[in-house]
Design a protein around this motif. Structure first.
Motif, PDB file in Angstrom:
ATOM      1  N   ASP A  54      35.343 -10.521 -16.443  1.00  0.00           N
ATOM      2  CA  ASP A  54      35.422  -8.973 -16.329  1.00  0.00           C
ATOM      3  C   ASP A  54      34.942  -8.620 -17.764  1.00  0.00           C
ATOM      4  OD1 ASP A  54      35.859  -6.568 -15.600  1.00  0.00           O
ATOM      5  OD2 ASP A  54      37.895  -6.617 -15.820  1.00  0.00           O
ATOM      6  N   SER A  55      33.784  -7.643 -17.671  1.00  0.00           N
ATOM      7  CA  SER A  55      33.403  -6.955 -18.803  1.00  0.00           C
ATOM      8  C   SER A  55      33.864  -5.564 -18.923  1.00  0.00           C
ATOM      9  CB  SER A  55      31.894  -7.133 -18.934  1.00  0.00           C
ATOM     10  OG  SER A  55      31.409  -6.114 -18.156  1.00  0.00           O
ATOM     11  N   ASP A  56      34.168  -4.901 -17.854  1.00  0.00           N
ATOM     12  CA  ASP A  56      34.449  -3.519 -17.907  1.00  0.00           C
ATOM     13  C   ASP A  56      35.990  -3.015 -17.598  1.00  0.00           C
ATOM     14  OD1 ASP A  56      34.338  -4.205 -15.259  1.00  0.00           O
ATOM     15  OD2 ASP A  56      32.991  -2.665 -14.624  1.00  0.00           O
ATOM     16  N   ASP A 114      38.167  -3.722 -15.212  1.00  0.00           N
ATOM     17  CA  ASP A 114      38.651  -3.415 -13.888  1.00  0.00           C
ATOM     18  C   ASP A 114      39.249  -4.524 -13.201  1.00  0.00           C
ATOM     19  OD1 ASP A 114      36.438  -4.806 -13.522  1.00  0.00           O
ATOM     20  OD2 ASP A 114      35.450  -3.209 -11.939  1.00  0.00           O
ATOM     21  N   VAL A 144      38.060  -7.364 -12.189  1.00  0.00           N
ATOM     22  CA  VAL A 144      36.981  -7.894 -11.309  1.00  0.00           C
ATOM     23  C   VAL A 144      35.881  -8.569 -12.252  1.00  0.00           C
ATOM     24  CG1 VAL A 144      35.696  -7.730  -9.287  1.00  0.00           C
ATOM     25  CG2 VAL A 144      37.715  -6.388  -9.265  1.00  0.00           C
ATOM     26  N   GLY A 145      35.480  -9.630 -12.045  1.00  0.00           N
ATOM     27  CA  GLY A 145      34.415 -10.330 -12.849  1.00  0.00           C
ATOM     28  C   GLY A 145      33.168  -9.378 -12.566  1.00  0.00           C
ATOM     29  N   ASP A 146      32.156  -9.506 -13.289  1.00  0.00           N
ATOM     30  CA  ASP A 146      31.085  -8.697 -13.276  1.00  0.00           C
ATOM     31  C   ASP A 146      29.715  -9.475 -13.944  1.00  0.00           C
ATOM     32  OD1 ASP A 146      31.521  -8.041 -15.819  1.00  0.00           O
ATOM     33  OD2 ASP A 146      32.976  -6.439 -14.891  1.00  0.00           O
ATOM     34  N   LEU A 171      30.769  -2.750  -8.230  1.00  0.00           N
ATOM     35  CA  LEU A 171      31.900  -3.602  -8.703  1.00  0.00           C
ATOM     36  C   LEU A 171      31.091  -4.602  -9.731  1.00  0.00           C
ATOM     37  CD1 LEU A 171      34.873  -3.745  -8.251  1.00  0.00           C
ATOM     38  CD2 LEU A 171      34.382  -5.547  -6.225  1.00  0.00           C
TER      39      LEU A 171
END
Ligand code: NOJ
Ligand code: MG
Length: 531
Positions: free
Chosen positions: A24-26, A28, A30-32, A77
């Motif tokens: 996850d970079s942001d 939230d 959830v990975g992205d 997402l």
């Protein structure tokens, strides 16, 4: 890797990224896509050659991305199209290929095509999906079952007909007998191929065509209580129809419009049916996924038989492949136990055929227990209590001992297990004898020794827990000796042709040892021996 090499996928090693759980970079939970870009150095160091990303397209996430509402977009997402383009550039700049998940069998019920199709019986897109009248008593059109529980037919009040869904009611099946549907999906493929993606893993490709007459499926005489209810009937008329091969040949012609692309098929079928998916004159999928290791009894004789059956069934010119784990099946470390997981790694990376790794298996991630209130998988929600839930193999990648295993600064969408404190990339990288170090060593060896990639597979007779084979090309050979049991074994090595020098033991402590006359293996030990 040479970008112009048409057959790169034969000597490459594939790695499946499950985007919601990689990085996850942001914040939230959830990975992205940016997270994947941040972790490319890890993948490069591991030594894999191609990434397959599970779906990243706009989706209501009823089935975590396998319900697509827009085939040519990116779900917010996971990021933006700019992020995706950046991923392709960064991956290609470092010689990594990128494979996307193509989900042509069904869309989301939120896809505009379905909104149109369900709006009236004479809508031009009506025939893009599979609509049937109720039986005279109002009942479902036939006995076909959804893989996620219940009938595969959903009644739609607007027009008084049923639509077919092999999976969730939120995943209506497209009608692949309709040429317009085919052209629409082929254009989707071209859209991504033009962007530079190196191919597709095609979701449930053996489902695309159904029986033209929608005949009832026969009961499954081998159904066992405790198994999911859809297994009560066979899928004789709902899957694996002969005409599916014409569709796949068309798909292959689309990928062949571009240079050096690959078509991978997701297919759960017995080996003798699976190999038909290479297609006539091999104009089908270049890699129909071979899932035999996902369900086998973990014994030397069973695995030896599977390899022999597969090698025998492969058509001339067909390239084999092997898979140990994916986002639908329990983690290999839990299926076979943590000790045998190392033997399984050596098996996967020394067999003849392209290996596909599932993220986290290289650090020995096990099936994670999911509390009832944390269940996300619709399969588990619809069919509870049978242990079919897939959340346990989809948990966040364990990067470090930091909060949430370094996956996210926010609470992750699925839990990380307590043992991530030890079982994480940073920790295992520092341990020269960890399973991660073993994976790296195996991948390195596969790259150094052409016989492991293109050599013949030659079985060597063995008994009990021992699995023995030779990989040989142009007079160069290595022998692989795997102990599938927990007890030590000892064997005469000269007559069996096992004498030589150990290149690698799954315990990573015998490199360079000479084998002369006797080969001893510890319990759960595998060894690669240079001749
Ligand atoms: C196979 C995918 O791997 C699985 O995750 C999904 O639920 C079904 N196809 C339906 O798309
Ligand atoms: Mg995120």
């Amino acid at each position: 890797m040479d970008q112009r090499d048409e057959f790169w996928w034969r000597h490459g090693i594939f790695y499946q990224v499950y985007p919601p759980s990689f990085q996850d970079s942001d914040a939230d939970g959830v990975g992205d896509i940016r997270g994947i870009i941040d972790r490319l150095p890890y993948l490069l160091q591991l030594g894999v050659d191609a990434l397959w990303l599970s779906p990243i397209f706009p989706s209501p996430m009823a089935d975590f991305g396998y319900d697509i509402a827009d085939y040519t977009g990116i779900d917010p997402l996971f990021g933006t199209m700019e992020d995706f383009d950046a991923l392709i550039s960064a991956a290609h700049a470092s010689g990594l290929k990128v494979i996307l998940d193509l989900v042509p069998n069904h869309t989301s019920d939120q896809h505009p095509w379905f909104a149109e199709s369900r709006s009236s019986r004479d809508n031009p897109k009506r025939d893009w999906y599979i609509w049937r009248d109720p039986l005279p008593d109002g009942g479902v059109p036939n006995n076909w079952l959804s893989e996620f529980g219940g009938s595969a037919w959903e009644h739609d009040a607007t027009t008084g007909q049923y639509y077919y869904h092999a999976f969730l009611a939120q995943q209506p099946d497209l009608n692949w007998r309709n040429p317009a549907v085919r052209e629409a999906i082929y254009d989707v493929m071209r859209f991504w191929l033009r962007k530079g993606v190196d191919g597709f893993r095609v979701d449930v490709i053996w489902h695309l065509i159904k029986d033209a007459e929608f005949r009832d499926n026969p009961p499954n005489p081998h159904f066992r209580e405790g198994r999911p209810p859809h297994e009560r009937i066979l899928t004789q008329y709902s899957t694996d129809q002969p005409e599916v091969h014409d569709v796949i040949a068309q798909m292959r012609r689309v990928t062949d419009e571009f240079e050096a692309r690959i078509l991978i098929g997701e297919i759960y079928l017995p080996l003798h049916r699976l190999v038909a998916y290479y297609g006539n004159d091999l104009g089908g999928a270049q890699m129909p996924f071979n899932f035999a290791l996902l369900s086998t009894l973990w014994s030397a004789r069973s695995i030896e038989t599977i390899i022999a059956d597969y090698e025998r069934a492969l058509p001339a010119g067909a390239w084999p492949n092997w898979v140990l784990g994916n986002h639908d099946r329990p983690r290999v470390a839990s299926r076979v136990g943590p000790d045998q997981a190392r033997v399984a790694a050596m098996l996967l990376l020394t067999l003849r055929g392209t290996p596909t790794l599932y993220y986290g298996d290289e650090i020995g991630m096990h099936q994670v227990a999911i509390a009832p209130d944390q269940v996300r998988d619709p399969f588990e929600k619809n069919v509870p209590g049978l242990g079919v839930g897939r959340d346990g193999c989809r948990t966040p990648m364990q990067w470090s001992a930091a909060d949430n295993a370094g996956f996210s600064t926010a609470t992750p969408w699925l839990p990380v297990p307590d043992d991530f404190i030890h079982e994480n990339v940073v920790n295992l990288e520092a341990d020269a004898r960890s399973i991660l170090s073993l994976y790296r060593a195996l991948i390195k060896l596969r790259k150094e020794l052409p016989q492991l990639v293109s050599g013949d597979y030659l079985p060597i007779a063995a008994e009990g827990d021992l699995l023995l084979y030779r990989r040989q090309s142009e007079g160069k050979a290595v022998v692989i000796a795997l102990n599938l049991g927990a007890e030590p074994v000892s064997m005469a090595s000269d007559a069996a042709g096992l004498d030589g020098e150990i290149l690698l033991s799954t315990f990573l402590d015998r490199q360079g040892e000479k084998i002369e006359g006797v080969l001893d293996l510890r319990g759960n030990e595998g060894a690669i021996i240079a001749k």
